[in-house]
Design a protein around this motif. Structure first.
Motif, PDB file in Angstrom:
ATOM      1  N   SER A 163       0.840  -1.193   0.000  1.00 49.50           N
ATOM      2  CA  SER A 163       0.000   0.000   0.000  1.00 49.50           C
ATOM      3  C   SER A 163       0.876   1.245   0.000  1.00 49.50           C
ATOM      4  CB  SER A 163      -0.901   0.030   1.240  1.00 49.50           C
ATOM      5  OG  SER A 163      -1.879  -0.991   1.169  1.00 49.50           O
ATOM      6  N   VAL A 164       0.336   2.326  -0.527  1.00 54.41           N
ATOM      7  CA  VAL A 164       1.015   3.623  -0.505  1.00 54.41           C
ATOM      8  C   VAL A 164       0.053   4.629   0.125  1.00 54.41           C
ATOM      9  CG1 VAL A 164       2.050   5.466  -1.870  1.00 54.41           C
ATOM     10  CG2 VAL A 164       2.363   3.080  -2.574  1.00 54.41           C
ATOM     11  N   ARG A 165       0.422   5.189   1.259  1.00 54.01           N
ATOM     12  CA  ARG A 165      -0.445   6.154   1.935  1.00 54.01           C
ATOM     13  C   ARG A 165      -0.411   7.504   1.204  1.00 54.01           C
ATOM     14  NH1 ARG A 165       0.360   7.034   8.043  1.00 54.01           N
ATOM     15  NH2 ARG A 165       2.518   7.448   7.408  1.00 54.01           N
ATOM     16  N   ILE A 166      -1.559   8.184   1.201  1.00 54.08           N
ATOM     17  CA  ILE A 166      -1.654   9.546   0.682  1.00 54.08           C
ATOM     18  C   ILE A 166      -1.774  10.475   1.874  1.00 54.08           C
ATOM     19  CG2 ILE A 166      -2.910  11.124  -0.811  1.00 54.08           C
ATOM     20  CD1 ILE A 166      -1.653   8.777  -2.284  1.00 54.08           C
ATOM     21  N   LEU A 167      -0.889  11.463   1.964  1.00 52.47           N
ATOM     22  CA  LEU A 167      -0.812  12.329   3.137  1.00 52.47           C
ATOM     23  C   LEU A 167      -1.126  13.776   2.775  1.00 52.47           C
ATOM     24  CD1 LEU A 167       2.577  10.944   4.533  1.00 52.47           C
ATOM     25  CD2 LEU A 167       0.264  10.222   5.187  1.00 52.47           C
ATOM     26  N   LEU A 168      -1.828  14.461   3.683  1.00 52.76           N
ATOM     27  CA  LEU A 168      -2.047  15.893   3.545  1.00 52.76           C
ATOM     28  C   LEU A 168      -0.832  16.593   4.156  1.00 52.76           C
ATOM     29  CD1 LEU A 168      -3.864  18.335   2.885  1.00 52.76           C
ATOM     30  CD2 LEU A 168      -4.866  18.088   5.174  1.00 52.76           C
ATOM     31  N   VAL A 169      -0.076  17.324   3.324  1.00 48.46           N
ATOM     32  CA  VAL A 169       1.192  17.888   3.789  1.00 48.46           C
ATOM     33  C   VAL A 169       1.294  19.374   3.439  1.00 48.46           C
ATOM     34  CG1 VAL A 169       2.440  15.698   3.659  1.00 48.46           C
ATOM     35  CG2 VAL A 169       2.364  17.198   1.653  1.00 48.46           C
ATOM     36  N   GLY A 170       2.107  20.062   4.217  1.00 46.94           N
ATOM     37  CA  GLY A 170       2.428  21.462   3.981  1.00 46.94           C
ATOM     38  C   GLY A 170       3.695  21.809   4.735  1.00 46.94           C
ATOM     39  N   ALA A 171       4.252  22.967   4.432  1.00 49.25           N
ATOM     40  CA  ALA A 171       5.472  23.409   5.112  1.00 49.25           C
ATOM     41  C   ALA A 171       5.125  24.022   6.467  1.00 49.25           C
ATOM     42  CB  ALA A 171       6.204  24.438   4.249  1.00 49.25           C
ATOM     43  N   PRO A 172       6.035  23.958   7.437  1.00 47.23           N
ATOM     44  CA  PRO A 172       5.795  24.614   8.729  1.00 47.23           C
ATOM     45  C   PRO A 172       5.462  26.107   8.566  1.00 47.23           C
ATOM     46  CG  PRO A 172       7.696  23.169   8.876  1.00 47.23           C
ATOM     47  CD  PRO A 172       7.297  23.193   7.426  1.00 47.23           C
ATOM     48  N   SER A 173       6.108  26.776   7.608  1.00 51.61           N
ATOM     49  CA  SER A 173       5.836  28.201   7.398  1.00 51.61           C
ATOM     50  C   SER A 173       4.401  28.424   6.935  1.00 51.61           C
ATOM     51  CB  SER A 173       6.810  28.782   6.367  1.00 51.61           C
ATOM     52  OG  SER A 173       6.676  28.125   5.106  1.00 51.61           O
ATOM     53  N   TYR A 174       3.871  27.496   6.123  1.00 46.59           N
ATOM     54  CA  TYR A 174       2.483  27.634   5.674  1.00 46.59           C
ATOM     55  C   TYR A 174       1.524  27.466   6.851  1.00 46.59           C
ATOM     56  CZ  TYR A 174      -1.968  26.826   3.409  1.00 46.59           C
ATOM     57  OH  TYR A 174      -3.284  26.919   3.045  1.00 46.59           O
ATOM     58  N   ILE A 266      -6.977   9.439   3.887  1.00 51.34           N
ATOM     59  CA  ILE A 266      -7.253   9.348   2.451  1.00 51.34           C
ATOM     60  C   ILE A 266      -7.154   7.874   2.080  1.00 51.34           C
ATOM     61  CG2 ILE A 266      -6.522  10.047   0.138  1.00 51.34           C
ATOM     62  CD1 ILE A 266      -7.337  12.388   1.780  1.00 51.34           C
ATOM     63  N   ASP A 267      -8.087   7.380   1.265  1.00 52.09           N
ATOM     64  CA  ASP A 267      -7.993   5.978   0.840  1.00 52.09           C
ATOM     65  C   ASP A 267      -6.636   5.741   0.180  1.00 52.09           C
ATOM     66  OD1 ASP A 267     -10.482   5.287   1.761  1.00 52.09           O
ATOM     67  OD2 ASP A 267     -11.493   5.637  -0.152  1.00 52.09           O
ATOM     68  N   PRO A 268      -5.881   4.748   0.654  1.00 52.81           N
ATOM     69  CA  PRO A 268      -4.550   4.510   0.083  1.00 52.81           C
ATOM     70  C   PRO A 268      -4.647   3.938  -1.324  1.00 52.81           C
ATOM     71  CG  PRO A 268      -5.128   2.749   1.598  1.00 52.81           C
ATOM     72  CD  PRO A 268      -6.223   3.778   1.702  1.00 52.81           C
ATOM     73  N   ILE A 269      -3.560   4.043  -2.025  1.00 51.79           N
ATOM     74  CA  ILE A 269      -3.434   3.376  -3.320  1.00 51.79           C
ATOM     75  C   ILE A 269      -2.408   2.254  -3.150  1.00 51.79           C
ATOM     76  CG2 ILE A 269      -4.160   5.285  -4.785  1.00 51.79           C
ATOM     77  CD1 ILE A 269      -1.329   6.182  -5.024  1.00 51.79           C
ATOM     78  N   ALA A 270      -2.164   1.496  -4.180  1.00 47.25           N
ATOM     79  CA  ALA A 270      -1.257   0.358  -4.052  1.00 47.25           C
ATOM     80  C   ALA A 270      -0.249   0.347  -5.192  1.00 47.25           C
ATOM     81  CB  ALA A 270      -2.045  -0.952  -4.036  1.00 47.25           C
ATOM     82  N   LEU A 271       0.917  -0.149  -4.885  1.00 47.83           N
ATOM     83  CA  LEU A 271       1.973  -0.318  -5.883  1.00 47.83           C
ATOM     84  C   LEU A 271       1.875  -1.722  -6.456  1.00 47.83           C
ATOM     85  CD1 LEU A 271       4.604   0.441  -7.350  1.00 47.83           C
ATOM     86  CD2 LEU A 271       5.846  -0.220  -5.271  1.00 47.83           C
ATOM     87  N   HIS A 272       1.780  -1.809  -7.773  1.00 46.37           N
ATOM     88  CA  HIS A 272       1.677  -3.093  -8.460  1.00 46.37           C
ATOM     89  C   HIS A 272       2.772  -3.230  -9.521  1.00 46.37           C
ATOM     90  CE1 HIS A 272      -2.492  -2.227  -7.179  1.00 46.37           C
ATOM     91  NE2 HIS A 272      -2.653  -3.524  -7.080  1.00 46.37           N
ATOM     92  N   ILE A 273       3.138  -4.461  -9.793  1.00 45.98           N
ATOM     93  CA  ILE A 273       3.849  -4.805 -11.022  1.00 45.98           C
ATOM     94  C   ILE A 273       2.828  -5.482 -11.917  1.00 45.98           C
ATOM     95  CG2 ILE A 273       5.631  -6.228 -12.091  1.00 45.98           C
ATOM     96  CD1 ILE A 273       7.291  -5.916  -9.573  1.00 45.98           C
ATOM     97  N   TRP A 301       8.716   3.591   3.161  1.00 43.41           N
ATOM     98  CA  TRP A 301       7.349   4.092   3.031  1.00 43.41           C
ATOM     99  C   TRP A 301       6.367   2.984   2.643  1.00 43.41           C
ATOM    100  CZ3 TRP A 301       6.551   2.561  -1.823  1.00 43.41           C
ATOM    101  CH2 TRP A 301       7.631   2.567  -2.697  1.00 43.41           C
ATOM    102  N   ALA A 302       6.877   1.793   2.325  1.00 48.07           N
ATOM    103  CA  ALA A 302       5.996   0.684   1.912  1.00 48.07           C
ATOM    104  C   ALA A 302       5.258   0.142   3.121  1.00 48.07           C
ATOM    105  CB  ALA A 302       6.810  -0.423   1.253  1.00 48.07           C
ATOM    106  N   SER A 303       3.933   0.055   3.033  1.00 44.33           N
ATOM    107  CA  SER A 303       3.133  -0.491   4.129  1.00 44.33           C
ATOM    108  C   SER A 303       2.230  -1.592   3.599  1.00 44.33           C
ATOM    109  CB  SER A 303       2.287   0.616   4.776  1.00 44.33           C
ATOM    110  OG  SER A 303       1.398   1.189   3.831  1.00 44.33           O
TER     111      SER A 303
END
Length: 307
Positions: A163-174, A266-273, A301-303
């Motif tokens: 799985s690959v998590r999707i994160l809500l991110v921003g800079a400390p200054s923001y 956020i609903d995660p996505i997945a890494l596939h081959i 980061w792989a979960s």
């Protein structure tokens, strides 16, 4: 005793159908065009039916040709596979592998993994296309692809790695300037930095263990077709973004970025081959698949690893 079926003839028929041309099939099979033409005529005589409609300008399969195509293509595929497998097992891995991968993930994570594989298999040639638009593996003749998504094409063979998590991110200054949102509705007052291929566009959808789902649209100041291009604007404190963890990982570790609303997921996505239909694949391709699966599932980061 019944005669053996014309396996070579059906393999040539499959190649002609695939290329749409006697001349192209002849070139790919290293045969003369006359040999290919005579082979098709031989099959049609034996079957007592036409396999192709031919004119001076075009060629197309007849109904009988369509009926025979799937099994004929399997004959060609199996023949190529057995020769490739025997050849590779009797020597070393050799030949070309065509691989498709998303741009940011491919450059940042796939590319650094390639040198050890290349050093171990000097007779394998890699041809890699980095593009965030998904390639058609069959029509573009790719051997495999890395896909970070929830797959919808059931015709492809997929090996889910993690799985690959999707994160809500921003800079400390923001966050210092705009404050940290605590609920999705707070995002209406924030600025979005947007990846244009995101599943829900500028309507960001979150899920909470107790409060259920909530979607919120944001004003978008920057919209890009490559998620890595959001990093400079994020680091400069110009807005928020939903980023896959593999892109944000290093900035989160260094403190250049922070997460927000950690209790909303956020609903995660997945890494596939993924590989084209057909279970058989050359040993060189299988070797690369196993190598990449081992390396990618060991990333920090792989979960939910499943390889």
């Amino acid at each position: 005793m019944n005669k053996l079926p014309d396996l070579e003839g059906w393999a040539i028929f499959a190649k002609v159908a695939d290329t749409g041309s006697f001349a192209k099939a002849a070139a790919e099979l290293s045969l003369s065009q006359a040999t290919v033409s005579k082979t098709i005529t031989r099959l049609e005589t034996k079957m007592k039916t036409m396999l192709f409609h031919r004119t001076s300008r075009s060629m197309s399969l007849t109904e009988s040709g369509y009926a025979a195509l799937e099994r004929a293509a399997r004959i060609l595929e199996e023949g190529e596979a057995v020769e490739a497998e025997v050849t590779e097992k009797s020597t070393s891995l050799r030949g070309k592998i065509r691989l498709a991968a998303p741009m940011s993930f491919g450059v940042t994570h796939l590319a650094p993994m390639l040198p050890p594989f290349m050093q171990a298999h000097p007779d394998v040639d890699l041809e890699i296309e980095f593009n965030d638009k998904q390639a058609d593996l069959v029509s573009e003749r790719f051997d495999l692809a890395l896909r970070i998504s929830n797959l919808v094409d059931s015709t492809l063979l997929a090996r889910r790695l993690c799985s690959v998590r999707i994160l809500l991110v921003g800079a400390p200054s923001y966050f210092k300037r705009a404050g940290k949102p605590k609920h999705p509705r707070d995002l209406a007052q924030h600025t979005a930095l947007q990846y244009m291929y995101a599943r829900n566009g500028s309507s960001w959808r979150f899920r909470h263990e107790k409060h259920g789902e909530f979607s919120q649209s944001l004003p978008v100041q920057l919209n890009v077709n490559n998620a890595e291009a959001l990093s400079p604007a994020l680091q400069a404190g110009l807005g928020l973004a939903l980023q896959p963890e593999f892109l944000a990982w290093e900035d989160l570790q260094s403190g250049a970025l922070e997460t927000a609303m950690d209790d909303w997921q956020i609903d995660p996505i997945a890494l596939h081959i993924v590989t084209p239909p057909g279970r058989r694949r050359p040993a060189r391709v299988q070797a690369l698949i196993e190598y990449l699966a081992e390396r990618l599932t060991a990333e920090p980061w792989a979960s939910d690893v499943q390889a």
